[in-house]
Structure formats: C-alpha cells, structure tokens
Design a protein around this motif. Structure first.
Motif, PDB file in Angstrom:
ATOM      1  N   ARG A 148      16.863  19.224   9.134  1.00 40.91           N
ATOM      2  CA  ARG A 148      18.047  19.300   9.998  1.00 40.91           C
ATOM      3  C   ARG A 148      18.588  17.915  10.361  1.00 40.91           C
ATOM      4  NH1 ARG A 148      20.528  22.508  14.027  1.00 40.91           N
ATOM      5  NH2 ARG A 148      21.441  21.195  15.640  1.00 40.91           N
ATOM      6  N   THR A 149      17.689  16.992  10.694  1.00 42.34           N
ATOM      7  CA  THR A 149      18.137  15.664  11.123  1.00 42.34           C
ATOM      8  C   THR A 149      18.702  14.846   9.962  1.00 42.34           C
ATOM      9  OG1 THR A 149      15.904  14.755  10.840  1.00 42.34           O
ATOM     10  CG2 THR A 149      16.488  15.595  13.027  1.00 42.34           C
ATOM     11  N   GLN A 150      18.488  15.312   8.732  1.00 39.44           N
ATOM     12  CA  GLN A 150      19.005  14.616   7.561  1.00 39.44           C
ATOM     13  C   GLN A 150      20.438  15.038   7.227  1.00 39.44           C
ATOM     14  OE1 GLN A 150      17.517  12.384   4.906  1.00 39.44           O
ATOM     15  NE2 GLN A 150      16.570  11.772   6.829  1.00 39.44           N
ATOM     16  N   GLY A 151      20.907  16.095   7.884  1.00 39.07           N
ATOM     17  CA  GLY A 151      22.247  16.592   7.591  1.00 39.07           C
ATOM     18  C   GLY A 151      23.332  15.699   8.170  1.00 39.07           C
ATOM     19  N   ILE A 152      24.499  15.763   7.549  1.00 40.36           N
ATOM     20  CA  ILE A 152      25.681  15.040   8.014  1.00 40.36           C
ATOM     21  C   ILE A 152      26.695  16.073   8.479  1.00 40.36           C
ATOM     22  CG2 ILE A 152      27.404  13.291   7.417  1.00 40.36           C
ATOM     23  CD1 ILE A 152      24.523  12.327   7.077  1.00 40.36           C
ATOM     24  N   ARG A 153      27.516  15.735   9.458  1.00 36.96           N
ATOM     25  CA  ARG A 153      28.491  16.688   9.983  1.00 36.96           C
ATOM     26  C   ARG A 153      29.367  17.254   8.870  1.00 36.96           C
ATOM     27  NH1 ARG A 153      33.680  13.549  12.644  1.00 36.96           N
ATOM     28  NH2 ARG A 153      34.190  12.295  10.830  1.00 36.96           N
ATOM     29  N   TYR A 154      29.873  18.474   9.116  1.00 36.66           N
ATOM     30  CA  TYR A 154      30.824  19.045   8.161  1.00 36.66           C
ATOM     31  C   TYR A 154      32.168  18.343   8.306  1.00 36.66           C
ATOM     32  CZ  TYR A 154      34.392  21.889   6.081  1.00 36.66           C
ATOM     33  OH  TYR A 154      35.477  22.283   5.336  1.00 36.66           O
ATOM     34  N   GLN A 155      32.711  17.921   7.191  1.00 36.87           N
ATOM     35  CA  GLN A 155      34.035  17.303   7.161  1.00 36.87           C
ATOM     36  C   GLN A 155      34.697  17.682   5.842  1.00 36.87           C
ATOM     37  OE1 GLN A 155      33.996  13.114   7.929  1.00 36.87           O
ATOM     38  NE2 GLN A 155      36.192  12.865   7.666  1.00 36.87           N
ATOM     39  N   SER A 156      35.963  18.040   5.910  1.00 41.10           N
ATOM     40  CA  SER A 156      36.659  18.489   4.706  1.00 41.10           C
ATOM     41  C   SER A 156      37.150  17.303   3.882  1.00 41.10           C
ATOM     42  CB  SER A 156      37.844  19.391   5.068  1.00 41.10           C
ATOM     43  OG  SER A 156      38.775  18.691   5.866  1.00 41.10           O
ATOM     44  N   LEU A 157      37.344  17.548   2.604  1.00 39.56           N
ATOM     45  CA  LEU A 157      37.855  16.549   1.669  1.00 39.56           C
ATOM     46  C   LEU A 157      39.199  17.036   1.153  1.00 39.56           C
ATOM     47  CD1 LEU A 157      36.978  13.875   0.257  1.00 39.56           C
ATOM     48  CD2 LEU A 157      36.095  15.286  -1.602  1.00 39.56           C
ATOM     49  N   ALA A 158      40.157  16.137   1.022  1.00 40.45           N
ATOM     50  CA  ALA A 158      41.499  16.511   0.581  1.00 40.45           C
ATOM     51  C   ALA A 158      41.436  17.174  -0.798  1.00 40.45           C
ATOM     52  CB  ALA A 158      42.399  15.286   0.527  1.00 40.45           C
ATOM     53  N   PRO A 159      42.116  18.302  -0.985  1.00 40.35           N
ATOM     54  CA  PRO A 159      42.081  18.997  -2.276  1.00 40.35           C
ATOM     55  C   PRO A 159      42.472  18.115  -3.453  1.00 40.35           C
ATOM     56  CG  PRO A 159      43.044  20.431  -0.613  1.00 40.35           C
ATOM     57  CD  PRO A 159      42.862  19.081   0.029  1.00 40.35           C
ATOM     58  N   ILE A 160      43.428  17.202  -3.247  1.00 43.68           N
ATOM     59  CA  ILE A 160      43.861  16.362  -4.365  1.00 43.68           C
ATOM     60  C   ILE A 160      42.728  15.454  -4.843  1.00 43.68           C
ATOM     61  CG2 ILE A 160      44.790  14.497  -2.923  1.00 43.68           C
ATOM     62  CD1 ILE A 160      47.028  14.203  -5.014  1.00 43.68           C
ATOM     63  N   LEU A 161      41.856  15.010  -3.934  1.00 39.09           N
ATOM     64  CA  LEU A 161      40.725  14.187  -4.330  1.00 39.09           C
ATOM     65  C   LEU A 161      39.722  14.992  -5.152  1.00 39.09           C
ATOM     66  CD1 LEU A 161      40.061  12.122  -1.072  1.00 39.09           C
ATOM     67  CD2 LEU A 161      41.243  11.395  -3.144  1.00 39.09           C
ATOM     68  N   ILE A 162      39.530  16.238  -4.756  1.00 37.61           N
ATOM     69  CA  ILE A 162      38.610  17.107  -5.499  1.00 37.61           C
ATOM     70  C   ILE A 162      39.156  17.353  -6.903  1.00 37.61           C
ATOM     71  CG2 ILE A 162      37.433  19.333  -5.519  1.00 37.61           C
ATOM     72  CD1 ILE A 162      38.007  19.428  -2.434  1.00 37.61           C
ATOM     73  N   ARG A 163      40.446  17.679  -6.980  1.00 36.79           N
ATOM     74  CA  ARG A 163      41.060  17.951  -8.287  1.00 36.79           C
ATOM     75  C   ARG A 163      41.037  16.711  -9.173  1.00 36.79           C
ATOM     76  NH1 ARG A 163      45.035  20.769  -4.828  1.00 36.79           N
ATOM     77  NH2 ARG A 163      44.573  23.007  -4.956  1.00 36.79           N
ATOM     78  N   ASN A 164      41.388  15.569  -8.614  1.00 38.69           N
ATOM     79  CA  ASN A 164      41.397  14.331  -9.393  1.00 38.69           C
ATOM     80  C   ASN A 164      40.002  14.013  -9.944  1.00 38.69           C
ATOM     81  OD1 ASN A 164      44.105  14.016  -8.952  1.00 38.69           O
ATOM     82  ND2 ASN A 164      43.903  12.344  -7.486  1.00 38.69           N
ATOM     83  N   ALA A 165      38.984  14.267  -9.129  1.00 43.97           N
ATOM     84  CA  ALA A 165      37.617  13.980  -9.564  1.00 43.97           C
ATOM     85  C   ALA A 165      37.213  14.886 -10.719  1.00 43.97           C
ATOM     86  CB  ALA A 165      36.655  14.153  -8.392  1.00 43.97           C
ATOM     87  N   ILE A 166      37.509  16.162 -10.601  1.00 48.49           N
ATOM     88  CA  ILE A 166      37.155  17.105 -11.669  1.00 48.49           C
ATOM     89  C   ILE A 166      37.927  16.782 -12.946  1.00 48.49           C
ATOM     90  CG2 ILE A 166      37.275  19.519 -12.395  1.00 48.49           C
ATOM     91  CD1 ILE A 166      36.749  20.285  -9.457  1.00 48.49           C
ATOM     92  N   GLU A 167      39.215  16.486 -12.800  1.00 48.40           N
ATOM     93  CA  GLU A 167      40.052  16.225 -13.970  1.00 48.40           C
ATOM     94  C   GLU A 167      39.742  14.891 -14.635  1.00 48.40           C
ATOM     95  OE1 GLU A 167      44.059  16.753 -12.595  1.00 48.40           O
ATOM     96  OE2 GLU A 167      43.700  18.838 -12.025  1.00 48.40           O
ATOM     97  N   ALA A 168      39.021  14.029 -13.929  1.00 46.09           N
ATOM     98  CA  ALA A 168      38.647  12.738 -14.513  1.00 46.09           C
ATOM     99  C   ALA A 168      37.465  12.850 -15.465  1.00 46.09           C
ATOM    100  CB  ALA A 168      38.310  11.749 -13.394  1.00 46.09           C
TER     101      ALA A 168
END
Length: 267
Positions: free
Chosen positions: A99-119
């Motif tokens: 539990r103490t190793q977890g990081i808070r939930y934070q969203s990532l911009a969809p365009i960054l996700i798409r760009n990463a996959i498409e790369a």
C-alpha cells in the motif's frame, strides 16, 4: 501536441540515450528550487510563531485542496465516464502489503496515450496491452481503440477497480477496435504476464520495490517464453531499475516517456 515521429533504432552505447530530452523523468524548472526553499523558510517561521496551530491550518488546507471541485474533462463529457479527478491513496481502502508503495491516481491526457501507442514500430495485432496501476481505466479505454489481441488492466485498489469497470461499460467510441478489455483487482507485484508479445504501460504507478518485483516476474516470463516486449513508462521516476536489466534496451522516443524494448531473440 503533434504526431510523434516514431522510435529511433537501438544503439550499442548509452551516450545518446542519456542525453535524450524526452526521458520521462521529473526535473525542476528554473526558480522552482528557490520557491521551495522560501516556502520551507516561511513554514519554519510560522511554526515557531504559531506553534501546532500552523500544522492544523496546513492540514485543513490540504483537505480543502483535495475536496475542491474539479472540472470535467472533454473525455469524460464525451463518454459520460469518471476518469479525470485525482484520488490520493489515503482516501482508499487498500488491502495490500505494498500500500505504501502506491502513487495517487492521476489521469493522463488521451493524446499522450495515443501518441505513445502510435509511436511503437510494431504490428499491434500481435501484441497484448497491459496497464499496470490502471486506476479508473482511461488508458484501457484509449488502448481499446487499437487492434491489440487483448487489453488488460491491473489495479490494487478495489474502489478504483470498480470505477474502471463502470467506465468500461459506459465507454462507446467509433474508434474502438475488436480488443477484449478486462480489469484485474490485483497487486501488480503478484501479476503473471500473459503469453505472447506485450506492450506494458506504466504511469509512475508504484515505488521502486514493486517495480523490481514486476520486472523480476517479467524477466522470468521472458526466459520461459521468448517474445517481444515494449515498455512505455510515463513520469519514469525509477527508470534506472529497468535500465539495470540485461533484457531491456532503452530507446529514444518522440514522446515524453521512457521507452524500453526486448526483442524475442535477445535471450
């Protein structure tokens, strides 16, 4: 943000990799260190002047910060989902030794996700996509737009896991491919990777010890079954852990993330 230019080829040395400007790490902007020092000096002064009362007021401000209204993202408005609002882990009931190793939930911009996959210079039809620390499922939803064999999320918070499942039920996009999407309520340190080629996605989801456990599991899986693996690591605080592995090579990427690859013939 423009379309990524793809990934550069592997290099025998590490000089070019070290000087890449898109390593995914965290760096202070000019002046931030001075601001941090001034804030610390101010806090120390207020603590001496006001005593414990200053700590109580600071605590109230932190609670007010996390409870403040947050705007609904364009993504959530379009799909009637709940993926935008940040969630600190102290708000969640998590039954895990990590539990103490977890990081808070934070969203990532969809365009960054798409760009990463498409790369990725890979035939996605031959890969499964695994998001470790999948939170509310935004990355899974975006990944379902691509023709992966399957899309898998792993999340150790039961509450976030439930939200992700609700979001996935609501998500309907014209871009969706025929990927099978599933979520697992599981500590990533105990996750066993599926057979076949893999794309593994990380958005700084956990601390160093959990990442080492994940990497050890992955290395065992690769020795048992040689296959191709790509790792996309946003906010790559512990990228050095993966760099230490003899099975992975860090490559340059035209995205703000650390990218690693393992070729099926590398063992």
């Amino acid at each position: 943000m423009g379309q990524p230019d793809g990934l550069a080829g592997n290099e025998s040395g590490s000089t070019k990799l070290r000087r890449t400007a898109v390593s995914g790490g965290v760096a202070m902007k000019p002046g931030q260190f001075g601001q941090l020092r001034e804030a610390f000096v101010d806090f120390r002064y207020r603590l001496r002047r006001d005593g414990a009362g200053s700590l109580l007021r600071l605590g109230r401000k932190v609670v007010e910060f996390w409870n403040r209204p947050q705007s609904v993202s364009e993504f959530d408005r379009e799909f009637d989902t709940d993926t935008e609002k940040n969630v600190p882990l102290w708000r969640l009931n998590i039954d895990s030794a990590n539990r103490t190793q977890g990081i808070r939930y934070q969203s990532l911009a969809p365009i960054l996700i798409r760009n990463a996959i498409e790369a990725l210079p890979a035939d996605l039809n031959n890969f499964s996509f695994c998001d470790l620390g999948s939170g509310k499922g935004r990355v899974l939803m975006v990944a379902s737009e691509y023709p992966f064999k399957e899309v898998i999320g792993v999340e150790f918070s039961h509450e976030l896991h439930i939200i992700a499942n609700n979001n996935l039920r609501k998500y309907r996009s014209r871009k969706q491919a025929r990927s099978t999407v599933s979520t697992l309520h599981l500590d990533a340190a105990n996750y066993r990777f599926p057979s076949g080629n893999l794309v593994i996605f990380l958005f700084n989801p956990f601390g160093e010890s959990v990442l080492r456990s994940v990497l050890a599991n992955l290395e065992r899986a690769l020795i048992q079954e040689p296959r191709a693996v790509w790792i996309i690591y946003f906010n790559a605080v512990f990228a050095s852990v993966i760099e230490e592995s003899f099975l992975f090579t860090r490559v340059e990427a035209a995205i703000p993330a650390a990218v690693f690859r393992h070729e099926a013939t590398a063992i």
